[in-house]
Design a protein around this motif. Sequence first.
Motif, PDB file in Angstrom:
ATOM      1  N   LEU A  54     108.601 -25.889 107.892  1.00  0.00           N
ATOM      2  CA  LEU A  54     107.825 -25.356 106.640  1.00  0.00           C
ATOM      3  C   LEU A  54     106.267 -25.515 107.064  1.00  0.00           C
ATOM      4  CD1 LEU A  54     109.680 -26.861 103.674  1.00  0.00           C
ATOM      5  CD2 LEU A  54     109.498 -24.393 104.348  1.00  0.00           C
ATOM      6  N   ALA A  55     105.743 -27.013 107.757  1.00  0.00           N
ATOM      7  CA  ALA A  55     104.712 -27.008 108.220  1.00  0.00           C
ATOM      8  C   ALA A  55     104.004 -25.989 109.386  1.00  0.00           C
ATOM      9  CB  ALA A  55     104.484 -28.580 108.588  1.00  0.00           C
ATOM     10  N   LYS A  56     104.902 -25.748 110.124  1.00  0.00           N
ATOM     11  CA  LYS A  56     104.364 -24.643 111.041  1.00  0.00           C
ATOM     12  C   LYS A  56     104.382 -23.238 110.566  1.00  0.00           C
ATOM     13  CE  LYS A  56     107.277 -26.759 114.902  1.00  0.00           C
ATOM     14  NZ  LYS A  56     108.563 -26.766 115.702  1.00  0.00           N
ATOM     15  N   GLU A  57     105.255 -22.827 109.540  1.00  0.00           N
ATOM     16  CA  GLU A  57     104.939 -21.569 108.727  1.00  0.00           C
ATOM     17  C   GLU A  57     103.585 -21.703 107.964  1.00  0.00           C
ATOM     18  OE1 GLU A  57     106.551 -18.919 108.821  1.00  0.00           O
ATOM     19  OE2 GLU A  57     107.884 -19.651 110.391  1.00  0.00           O
ATOM     20  N   LEU A  58     103.343 -22.739 107.251  1.00  0.00           N
ATOM     21  CA  LEU A  58     102.148 -22.835 106.576  1.00  0.00           C
ATOM     22  C   LEU A  58     100.867 -22.647 107.717  1.00  0.00           C
ATOM     23  CD1 LEU A  58     102.750 -25.693 104.009  1.00  0.00           C
ATOM     24  CD2 LEU A  58     102.564 -23.186 103.669  1.00  0.00           C
ATOM     25  N   GLU A  59     101.103 -23.219 108.740  1.00  0.00           N
ATOM     26  CA  GLU A  59      99.894 -22.921 109.731  1.00  0.00           C
ATOM     27  C   GLU A  59      99.833 -21.654 110.408  1.00  0.00           C
ATOM     28  OE1 GLU A  59      96.865 -24.468 112.107  1.00  0.00           O
ATOM     29  OE2 GLU A  59      98.083 -25.479 110.553  1.00  0.00           O
ATOM     30  N   LYS A  60     100.839 -20.822 110.380  1.00  0.00           N
ATOM     31  CA  LYS A  60     100.835 -19.330 110.731  1.00  0.00           C
ATOM     32  C   LYS A  60     100.151 -18.850 109.678  1.00  0.00           C
ATOM     33  CE  LYS A  60     104.989 -19.432 113.615  1.00  0.00           C
ATOM     34  NZ  LYS A  60     106.425 -19.001 113.603  1.00  0.00           N
ATOM     35  N   GLN A  61     100.473 -19.043 108.384  1.00  0.00           N
ATOM     36  CA  GLN A  61      99.846 -18.416 107.485  1.00  0.00           C
ATOM     37  C   GLN A  61      98.242 -18.499 107.140  1.00  0.00           C
ATOM     38  OE1 GLN A  61     102.039 -19.240 103.611  1.00  0.00           O
ATOM     39  NE2 GLN A  61     103.966 -19.013 104.572  1.00  0.00           N
ATOM     40  N   LYS A  62      97.909 -19.787 107.524  1.00  0.00           N
ATOM     41  CA  LYS A  62      96.505 -19.781 107.616  1.00  0.00           C
ATOM     42  C   LYS A  62      95.627 -19.246 108.623  1.00  0.00           C
ATOM     43  CE  LYS A  62      97.064 -22.455 103.871  1.00  0.00           C
ATOM     44  NZ  LYS A  62      96.464 -21.742 102.536  1.00  0.00           N
ATOM     45  N   SER A  63      96.176 -19.026 109.730  1.00  0.00           N
ATOM     46  CA  SER A  63      95.528 -18.298 110.969  1.00  0.00           C
ATOM     47  C   SER A  63      95.437 -16.990 111.039  1.00  0.00           C
ATOM     48  CB  SER A  63      96.481 -18.813 112.412  1.00  0.00           C
ATOM     49  OG  SER A  63      97.845 -18.188 112.360  1.00  0.00           O
TER      50      SER A  63
ATOM     51  N   ALA B  18     108.602 -17.770  95.592  1.00  0.00           N
ATOM     52  CA  ALA B  18     109.013 -16.541  96.658  1.00  0.00           C
ATOM     53  C   ALA B  18     108.557 -16.887  98.047  1.00  0.00           C
ATOM     54  CB  ALA B  18     108.404 -15.612  96.031  1.00  0.00           C
ATOM     55  N   ARG B  19     107.657 -17.720  98.133  1.00  0.00           N
ATOM     56  CA  ARG B  19     107.057 -17.881  99.453  1.00  0.00           C
ATOM     57  C   ARG B  19     107.764 -19.102  99.938  1.00  0.00           C
ATOM     58  NH1 ARG B  19     102.247 -18.091  98.194  1.00  0.00           N
ATOM     59  NH2 ARG B  19     101.915 -20.402  97.782  1.00  0.00           N
ATOM     60  N   PHE B  20     108.164 -20.111  99.240  1.00  0.00           N
ATOM     61  CA  PHE B  20     109.015 -21.059  99.515  1.00  0.00           C
ATOM     62  C   PHE B  20     110.621 -20.666 100.042  1.00  0.00           C
ATOM     63  CE2 PHE B  20     109.854 -25.809  98.100  1.00  0.00           C
ATOM     64  CZ  PHE B  20     110.513 -26.175  99.409  1.00  0.00           C
ATOM     65  N   GLY B  21     110.985 -19.756  99.529  1.00  0.00           N
ATOM     66  CA  GLY B  21     112.141 -19.242  99.650  1.00  0.00           C
ATOM     67  C   GLY B  21     112.095 -18.232 100.955  1.00  0.00           C
ATOM     68  N   GLU B  22     111.161 -17.395 101.227  1.00  0.00           N
ATOM     69  CA  GLU B  22     111.006 -16.766 102.250  1.00  0.00           C
ATOM     70  C   GLU B  22     110.957 -17.404 103.505  1.00  0.00           C
ATOM     71  OE1 GLU B  22     107.582 -14.310 101.180  1.00  0.00           O
ATOM     72  OE2 GLU B  22     108.458 -13.130  99.900  1.00  0.00           O
TER      73      GLU B  22
ATOM     74  N   ASP C 275     108.506 -27.927  77.103  1.00  0.00           N
ATOM     75  CA  ASP C 275     110.088 -28.444  77.420  1.00  0.00           C
ATOM     76  C   ASP C 275     110.173 -28.596  78.980  1.00  0.00           C
ATOM     77  OD1 ASP C 275     110.800 -28.880  74.842  1.00  0.00           O
ATOM     78  OD2 ASP C 275     111.718 -26.885  74.714  1.00  0.00           O
ATOM     79  N   GLU C 276     109.672 -27.252  79.931  1.00  0.00           N
ATOM     80  CA  GLU C 276     109.789 -27.244  81.228  1.00  0.00           C
ATOM     81  C   GLU C 276     108.596 -27.016  81.837  1.00  0.00           C
ATOM     82  OE1 GLU C 276     113.046 -24.730  81.942  1.00  0.00           O
ATOM     83  OE2 GLU C 276     114.402 -25.389  80.476  1.00  0.00           O
ATOM     84  N   ILE C 277     108.428 -27.274  83.230  1.00  0.00           N
ATOM     85  CA  ILE C 277     107.603 -26.733  84.090  1.00  0.00           C
ATOM     86  C   ILE C 277     107.980 -26.179  85.460  1.00  0.00           C
ATOM     87  CG2 ILE C 277     106.977 -28.948  84.917  1.00  0.00           C
ATOM     88  CD1 ILE C 277     104.013 -28.182  84.770  1.00  0.00           C
ATOM     89  N   GLY C 278     107.266 -25.648  85.936  1.00  0.00           N
ATOM     90  CA  GLY C 278     107.987 -24.965  87.385  1.00  0.00           C
ATOM     91  C   GLY C 278     107.007 -24.419  88.335  1.00  0.00           C
ATOM     92  N   TYR C 279     107.377 -24.086  89.552  1.00  0.00           N
ATOM     93  CA  TYR C 279     106.370 -23.502  90.174  1.00  0.00           C
ATOM     94  C   TYR C 279     106.161 -22.036  89.751  1.00  0.00           C
ATOM     95  CZ  TYR C 279     107.549 -26.440  94.215  1.00  0.00           C
ATOM     96  OH  TYR C 279     107.853 -27.521  95.128  1.00  0.00           O
ATOM     97  N   PRO C 280     104.824 -21.466  90.047  1.00  0.00           N
ATOM     98  CA  PRO C 280     104.521 -20.147  89.657  1.00  0.00           C
ATOM     99  C   PRO C 280     105.422 -19.250  90.805  1.00  0.00           C
ATOM    100  CG  PRO C 280     102.622 -21.353  90.181  1.00  0.00           C
ATOM    101  CD  PRO C 280     103.648 -22.222  90.626  1.00  0.00           C
ATOM    102  N   ALA C 281     105.933 -17.796  90.237  1.00  0.00           N
ATOM    103  CA  ALA C 281     106.723 -17.165  90.970  1.00  0.00           C
ATOM    104  C   ALA C 281     106.207 -16.861  92.409  1.00  0.00           C
ATOM    105  CB  ALA C 281     106.958 -15.799  90.101  1.00  0.00           C
TER     106      ALA C 281
END
Length: 258
Positions: free
Chosen positions: A249-258, A151-155, A141-147
């Motif tokens: 968000l893009a900047k944060e994702l870049e930091k997480q990859k470095s 959490a990473r999105f909200g952080e 019936d539903e689908i969503g993000y993994p927990a």
Amino acid sequence: MILEEFEPGPAVIEPHFDFEENTAIEEVCATIIMPFSGSLFESVQQMKGVRYGGFKSNINGQQPWYIYERDGIKVAVMLAQLGAPALIGTLEELQAIGFKQFILFGTCGVLDGNLETNKLIVPTSSIRDEGISYHYAPASDEIGYPADHLARFGEMLDKHGIPYTMTKAWTTDAFFRETPAKVKRRKEAGATVVDMEWASVAAWAQFRQKEAYHFFYTSDYVDPEGGWDMREGHDEENLLGFFEIALTLAKELEKQKS
């Protein structure tokens, strides 16, 4: 039911199949930002530091992307296609081209009149009232993000003091068939916003193991008792503000990859 025929194996036509014939690739980067607003996409093209990156095409014509660099961050920007089938087909081709992280944002209708216009919404799960998601995930019936992803999105938003609301969504293909009784049932099931793509994006991202950060900004009010209220529009300042959030968000994702 036919929608219960999810099969995880390879398809007859995979997204890497002859995409070169319909694509011109000049530059690809890790993250692509995809707004649904045509006027915002036009504004981005006029920004300093924007250059042409390439295009994909189909029978409707070419869909270009542009490269934007600022403050040490480089992203691609492309207009998101309206409706789940067109959007997911585009995402399939973009990930085959080499894009790895996808930030999407556009309007949603609200089922709760207390949600004012231009509020940022992070969907936690969605009622699957569309067709594409059933080809990328088993029927439910539903689908969503993994927990952990949620959490990473909200952080990331919390880190920059960006206000948002997390809530369940309702994803439907049929904009003109949101009947009063159906709207009431979806509200009773916990949905407070309605869109046309997110359940499909969530299913696709998990099937392809891609990072997709998809948020909404609130728009019209779908009231089963009082009818439809278009509400006020979204001016350029509002739209550029949401684009800045996508860049954050893009900047944060870049930091997480470095």
